[in-house]
Enzyme design. Sequence first.
Site, mmCIF file in Angstrom:
data_model
loop_
_atom_site.group_PDB
_atom_site.id
_atom_site.type_symbol
_atom_site.label_atom_id
_atom_site.label_comp_id
_atom_site.label_asym_id
_atom_site.label_seq_id
_atom_site.Cartn_x
_atom_site.Cartn_y
_atom_site.Cartn_z
ATOM 1 N N SER A 1 0.415 6.415 -0.156
ATOM 2 C CA SER A 1 0.713 5.043 -0.735
ATOM 3 C C SER A 1 -0.474 4.207 -1.247
ATOM 4 C CB SER A 1 1.407 4.084 0.361
ATOM 5 O OG SER A 1 1.538 2.721 0.203
ATOM 6 N N TYR B 1 -0.225 1.122 8.532
ATOM 7 C CA TYR B 1 0.637 2.235 7.668
ATOM 8 C C TYR B 1 -0.367 2.934 6.503
ATOM 9 C CZ TYR B 1 3.700 3.609 3.689
ATOM 10 O OH TYR B 1 4.325 4.064 2.935
ATOM 11 N N LYS C 1 -1.290 7.036 6.501
ATOM 12 C CA LYS C 1 -1.199 7.579 5.349
ATOM 13 C C LYS C 1 -2.443 8.565 4.802
ATOM 14 C CE LYS C 1 3.197 7.345 4.064
ATOM 15 N NZ LYS C 1 4.292 8.264 3.818
#
Length: 324
Positions: A123, A147, A151
């Site tokens: 992402s 997050y 990732k």
Amino acid sequence: MHITILGGGGFLGRKLAARLSETGTLAGETISSLTLFDMAPPPAPEKAPFPVRCLTGDVADPQALGEAIPPETRVVFQLAAVVSAAAEADFDLGVRVNLQGSLALIEVARRCGVPPRIVFTSSVASFSGDQSTVMADDARQMPLNSYGAEKAAAELMLQDASRRGMLDAVNIRLPTVIVRPGRPNKAASSFVSAILREPLLGLETSLPVDEAFALWVSSPRVVVGWLLKAAEMDTSALGTDRGINPPGLTVTVGEMLAALSPAERALVKSEPDPVVAGIVGGWPARFAATRALALGFQPQVGLAEILQAFREDDLAQTRAERGH
């Protein structure tokens, strides 16, 4: 060729499975079978020319993944994730799914007869920057949210496993994908789809940031093309750096709202949300993406194309599902 899609019940997983069913091939080879894996039973694509298994389980459980990824698997699309705001709200859950799930994937991939191609959806949240930043292809990943950190950490482990010959990874750092069909989810970026989708359904929605706010976006249709490109490409051109910033599009919230009719625009209500703004405010809105273009990844052309893709591919089904 056996293919597995982890997160096969999500909207991208369903679209990818449908595309594979339409073509019946990948990288010039006939697809012999497909496994779709998710927490809830994923729907099988209609009229697939090959057997499809639909399995449920925990992506962080090597035993469950071992069933979903048999030794003959050639390609795994890893789309399963706990999205941004949810990972920020529940640290343990985000680590389990987004990081430990990737470690379980490496463990299972090592058992395959031939090191499989792993297409991992990372992402833009794995980077940080302000609204004026243009991220170079070799920019350092310094996420400002859990997050993105999960990732980025998963990317490093998949990259190292590729170096060791355990698997063959391509890490695609996806832009914010719009317009998502269905309903809003727990992603911090959920509003980006909502401010277009909800008015097209005749529904009100809230806007947590100001209209000058810019984002790096892409359509589901283009993203599926990127995933297939990542599965088919010759990875020798990547060397040890398995991360790719695909060629998305920079748009402002104001530009998105301007694409709506006056009546539709009136359904978007300004409701500042400092939590959401704080998460998405650290995501860069511009990427050079020169490497991806040189490798042949299709660029996202414009906002009109994104809206047209949603109208053609998803608007009718979303309207039927939501009764609007």
